[in-house]
Design an enzyme around this catalytic site. Structure first.
Site, short mmCIF file in Angstrom:
data_model
loop_
_atom_site.label_atom_id
_atom_site.label_comp_id
_atom_site.label_asym_id
_atom_site.label_seq_id
_atom_site.Cartn_x
_atom_site.Cartn_y
_atom_site.Cartn_z
N TYR A 51 0.72 -1.29 -0.14
CA TYR A 51 0.10 0.15 -0.12
C TYR A 51 0.93 1.17 -0.01
CZ TYR A 51 -4.46 -2.47 0.71
OH TYR A 51 -5.77 -2.98 0.19
N PHE A 59 -5.65 7.92 6.27
CA PHE A 59 -5.89 6.32 6.59
C PHE A 59 -5.09 5.24 6.72
CE2 PHE A 59 -7.13 7.23 2.09
CZ PHE A 59 -6.46 6.21 1.55
N ARG A 87 -13.22 -5.43 -10.98
CA ARG A 87 -13.80 -3.84 -10.16
C ARG A 87 -15.25 -3.81 -10.19
NH1 ARG A 87 -9.92 -1.23 -7.22
NH2 ARG A 87 -11.17 0.46 -7.48
N ASN A 114 -13.43 -3.44 3.91
CA ASN A 114 -14.64 -3.42 2.60
C ASN A 114 -14.19 -4.73 1.86
OD1 ASN A 114 -11.70 -2.72 1.31
ND2 ASN A 114 -12.63 -1.01 0.47
N GLU A 128 1.40 -6.06 -8.94
CA GLU A 128 0.80 -6.66 -7.61
C GLU A 128 0.87 -8.14 -7.78
OE1 GLU A 128 -2.34 -3.07 -6.60
OE2 GLU A 128 -3.09 -4.83 -7.36
#
Ligand code: GDP
Length: 143
Positions: A51, A59, A87, A114, A128
């Site tokens: 991240y 956050f 997505r 989420n 990724e």
């Protein structure tokens, strides 16, 4: 349309709620094939690297604490238009904004927890996937 690979995470909230099977079913019901999959419990370092793009966001600390709070399933999904299709299946980042029938609408409780991650573009998908899988862990379908 091209066959693509995308990277996906079933996050600690969804794993903790025993939703692994229901979420994988949504991918398969939408013609995405799972071509790599494993359960891991991310270290803080691994999560911060993943991240990194969000490291200056307010956050960020919360996000790292959450994603390392329990095991996750990481997987590679393959199919026509897989990146955008995933997505759409996931729904909006904030479950309050997600469409009916999406994973986040059905299973996520908040923007912080989420349920799933999915790559947002071909470049990020490649990075990724390589961050979590070696080439020999990706199993091309032969039947
Ligand atoms: P995604 O691709 O839909 O997962 O969203 P992003 O890549 O933009 O953000 C990564 C994760 O950070 C999201 O899944 C959220 O859990 C979290 N996040 C993103 N934006 C916000 C925000 O504005 N507030 C909070 N609390 N969390 C956020």
């Amino acid at each position: 349309m091209a066959v693509e690979k995308t990277f996906s995470i079933i996050k600690p909230d969804a794993v903790g709620k025993n939703l692994i099977g229901k979420i994988l079913q949504k991918f398969e019901d939408n013609d995405l094939q799972i071509v790599a999959s494993k359960m891991i419990h991310m270290s803080k370092e691994k999560a911060e690297g993943f991240y990194g793009i969000h490291k200056d966001k307010p956050f960020f600390a919360n996000l790292i604490e959450f994603i390392t709070s329990g095991p996750v399933i990481v997987q590679v999904l393959q199919g026509e238009n897989a990146i955008m299709k995933n997505r759409e299946i996931m729904g909006a980042t904030n479950p309050d904004d997600a469409k009916e029938g999406t994973i986040r609408k059905s299973f996520a409780s908040s923007i912080d927890e989420n349920a799933v991650h999915g790559s947002d573009a071909p470049e990020t998908a490649a990075v990724e996937i390589a961050y979590f899988f070696n080439n020999d862990e990706i199993c091309e379908r032969t039947r």
